[in-house]
Design an enzyme around this catalytic site. Sequence first.
Site, PDB file in Angstrom:
ATOM      1  N   LYS A   1     -24.618  -4.413 -54.747  1.00  3.18           N
ATOM      2  CA  LYS A   1     -24.743  -5.764 -55.307  1.00  3.18           C
ATOM      3  C   LYS A   1     -24.705  -5.644 -56.824  1.00  3.18           C
ATOM      4  CE  LYS A   1     -27.869  -9.753 -55.225  1.00  3.18           C
ATOM      5  NZ  LYS A   1     -26.751 -10.703 -55.246  1.00  3.18           N
TER       6      LYS A   1
ATOM      7  N   ILE B   1     -25.355 -17.942 -55.511  1.00  2.00           N
ATOM      8  CA  ILE B   1     -26.553 -17.109 -55.683  1.00  2.00           C
ATOM      9  C   ILE B   1     -26.858 -16.904 -57.163  1.00  2.00           C
ATOM     10  CG2 ILE B   1     -27.578 -14.847 -55.221  1.00  2.00           C
ATOM     11  CD1 ILE B   1     -27.224 -16.530 -52.706  1.00  2.00           C
TER      12      ILE B   1
ATOM     13  N   CYS C   1     -18.701 -13.176 -64.311  1.00  2.00           N
ATOM     14  CA  CYS C   1     -19.960 -13.623 -64.903  1.00  2.00           C
ATOM     15  C   CYS C   1     -19.662 -14.592 -66.051  1.00  2.00           C
ATOM     16  CB  CYS C   1     -20.737 -12.438 -65.477  1.00  2.00           C
ATOM     17  SG  CYS C   1     -21.044 -11.103 -64.330  1.00  2.00           S
TER      18      CYS C   1
ATOM     19  N   ILE D   1      -9.707 -10.196 -54.212  1.00  2.00           N
ATOM     20  CA  ILE D   1     -10.112 -11.203 -55.194  1.00  2.00           C
ATOM     21  C   ILE D   1     -11.626 -11.465 -55.107  1.00  2.00           C
ATOM     22  CG2 ILE D   1      -7.870 -12.340 -55.210  1.00  2.00           C
ATOM     23  CD1 ILE D   1      -9.072 -14.469 -53.285  1.00  2.00           C
TER      24      ILE D   1
ATOM     25  N   GLY E   1     -16.441  -8.354 -46.978  1.00  2.00           N
ATOM     26  CA  GLY E   1     -17.489  -9.128 -47.634  1.00  2.00           C
ATOM     27  C   GLY E   1     -18.237 -10.060 -46.724  1.00  2.00           C
TER      28      GLY E   1
END
Length: 300
Positions: free
Chosen positions: A44, A70, A128, A189, A263
């Site tokens: 993670k 999240i 991010c 992706i 995933g």
Amino acid sequence: MNTKVKIAGVEFKNPVMTASGTFGSGMEYSEFVDLNRLGAVVTKGVANVPWEGNPTPRIAETYGGMLNAIGLQNPGIDVLLERDIPFLKQYDTRIIVNVCGKTVEDYLDVVERLGDTEVDMLEINVSCPNVKEGAIAFGQKADSLYDITSAVKKKAKQPVIMKLSPNVTDITEMARAAEAAGADALSMINTLTGMKIDVHRRKFVLANRTGGLSGPAVKPVAVRMVYQTAQAVKIPIIGMGGIANAEDALEFLLAGATAVAVGAMNFANPYTTVEVAEGIEAYMKRYGIDEIGSLIGSVG
């Protein structure tokens, strides 16, 4: 029958990995999955300090997938170094650490602290929000992507994988920018931006309003982007996006990916990764394929 693949000089026993954010650091899943069967465990996202993430609700099911907002909640680099890496070292699998941050300095802090660890590769999450660019993700502007890739490469002791965002006009422009800045590989992706509305409450389902769409619904987009990128750059690609079984994984390999990552399906079926690895082996036996490398980019 040889299922080994090599990315930036690192050899993997097979091309199947976990996708960051869907497998923790393998601890919880080790009760279901023999981690020794995987090519790599991708952790993670980890930041230089703990992140609380976004307010709840932050997960919603959708047709053919899920939305998540999240917000990269994570306990920070200290916990990864003290708990997660020693745990993963017990297994015969490669360790790839996903790195996130809000400024270039945040990323470099984590990258430098991982320099002398037994981590095999770094995956840099450029989705991010860049606080200095008004929360535009690092991976949504080619010059920002070039700059952060270049900065990370100067500090990193491990090979660097740049994880590309699909939320751009031209994925090949971003891929070329990462390659030009020295990236050793690409993973793609990341999630597509989506939204869900509760028509009865007339409210957004996610507190964040938007979230990242993953799962089988995104696979055709992901396969297309991997194929386009494989034609545009020379560095290896780790393909991901909606892989639920071996046939899905094989689509990515045929499109040009050297490896694949599972995933969202880890949440629906925790055995998916091993089933995909075994399914690829069965496919190779069925068609008399001795070297998995002969499949990569071989779509006609």
